[in-house]
Design an enzyme around this catalytic site. Structure first.
Site, PDB file in Angstrom:
ATOM      1  N   LYS A 107      12.395 -27.798  31.749  1.00  0.00           N
ATOM      2  CA  LYS A 107      12.170 -28.254  30.386  1.00  0.00           C
ATOM      3  C   LYS A 107      12.442 -29.742  30.168  1.00  0.00           C
ATOM      4  O   LYS A 107      11.846 -30.355  29.274  1.00  0.00           O
ATOM      5  CB  LYS A 107      13.009 -27.416  29.403  1.00  0.00           C
ATOM      6  CG  LYS A 107      12.511 -25.982  29.267  1.00  0.00           C
ATOM      7  CD  LYS A 107      13.223 -25.240  28.154  1.00  0.00           C
ATOM      8  CE  LYS A 107      12.622 -23.852  27.973  1.00  0.00           C
ATOM      9  NZ  LYS A 107      13.152 -23.164  26.782  1.00  0.00           N
ATOM     10  N   ALA A 143      16.999 -25.498  26.331  1.00  0.00           N
ATOM     11  CA  ALA A 143      16.948 -24.597  25.172  1.00  0.00           C
ATOM     12  C   ALA A 143      17.988 -24.993  24.138  1.00  0.00           C
ATOM     13  O   ALA A 143      17.731 -24.958  22.925  1.00  0.00           O
ATOM     14  CB  ALA A 143      17.168 -23.155  25.622  1.00  0.00           C
ATOM     15  N   ASP A 149      10.144 -24.366  20.785  1.00  0.00           N
ATOM     16  CA  ASP A 149      11.388 -23.600  20.798  1.00  0.00           C
ATOM     17  C   ASP A 149      12.178 -23.739  19.504  1.00  0.00           C
ATOM     18  O   ASP A 149      12.794 -22.774  19.030  1.00  0.00           O
ATOM     19  CB  ASP A 149      12.282 -24.038  21.963  1.00  0.00           C
ATOM     20  CG  ASP A 149      11.976 -23.312  23.257  1.00  0.00           C
ATOM     21  OD1 ASP A 149      11.365 -22.226  23.203  1.00  0.00           O
ATOM     22  OD2 ASP A 149      12.360 -23.820  24.327  1.00  0.00           O
TER      23      ASP A 149
END
Length: 268
Positions: free
Chosen positions: A66, A129, A103
């Protein structure tokens, strides 16, 4: 046939192909969605190849890529500056690749009706995240945020980056009182150590939110349910962020009126 995919390492556990496949089926759209294992050393080559594939509409990005994706994909919306992590890459109107992050909105969707303004929050984790979660919380006007991480110094830097007041603590610290506890780490995921926390300090009306979805009922959620606390499982965020990505990939809004059927299929 056009297609999209989810990339990560590992990736076999991903439920994203089932979610996107379900929506493609319901809408009667010709398309495919796949899971592809990509190791870190191959990330640049992967995007170079996919950019030349005119059938490819984009990908979702999961652990451990990510942050690294930003080194390989254009970032016209300054996701690097706003969140610092990417979970979706899609083709813009001119066909060029674009990095974005769904997200944050996906995280907020199941708790959108809660008034978190001024309420104390605990977040576990400091990876990609967690960055999206902290970004979302900063927009929700929450109170003090306690960030638990193996490296508290990294946690402190993230709190400062997102303008959040609070404290960074080691994972072994006693859990502060909070209205919302979010596990934004991989702890509790199949193959990972459990997240072992004493939930005693949480308020009686606190919500425990675990973004891990394999297993769906993590040890953390099981402990919260045993204490009578409200819980939110990882499928909620997974479906929420996937819905935004689906429209970017396939140009159609997913049929969210079938969410109950989708959840039953995901749990089968």
């Amino acid at each position: 046939m056009t297609y999209a995919e989810v990339i990560g390492d590992p990736i076999a556990h991903s439920k994203s192909p089932l979610i996107h496949g379900f929506w493609l089926e319901k809408l009667g759209l010709a398309g495919d969605y796949r899971a592809t294992r990509v190791v870190s050393d191959d990330l640049g080559a992967f995007f170079a190849q996919r950019e030349q594939d005119t059938a490819w509409r984009g990908c979702n990005v999961t652990v451990p890529h990510k942050l690294a994706v930003l080194d390989h994909v254009p970032d016209p919306g300054d996701v690097r500056g706003a969140i610092g992590a990417v979970n979706t890459v899609f083709r813009g109107e001119d066909g060029a690749l674009v990095a974005t992050n769904t997200d944050a909105a996906g995280f907020l969707s199941p708790i959108a009706d809660l008034d978190l303004s001024g309420r104390p929050i605990v977040v576990v984790g400091a990876g990609g995240a967690a960055r999206a979660v902290l970004f979302a919380l900063s927009r929700a006007g929450v109170g003090r945020v306690s960030l638990l991480n193996r490296t508290p110094l990294k946690g402190a830097a993230l709190l400062a980056q997102f303008g959040l007041k609070g404290e960074a603590l080691p994972l072994t610290a006693r859990l502060p009182a909070a209205a919302l506890l979010v596990n934004a780490s991989v702890l509790g995921m199949a193959g990972q150590p459990p997240l072992d926390l004493d939930l005693g300090p949480l308020a009686d009306d606190a919500i425990v939110y675990d973004i891990v979805y394999a297993p769906l009922v993590t040890p953390l959620l099981a402990a919260a349910q045993a204490r009578g606390l409200e819980t939110v499982d990882g499928l909620e965020m997974l479906v929420g962020q996937a819905a935004l990505a689906f429209e970017l990939f396939f140009g159609a809004a997913p049929p969210r009126e079938h969410d109950e059927e989708l959840r039953a299929r995901l749990l089968a």
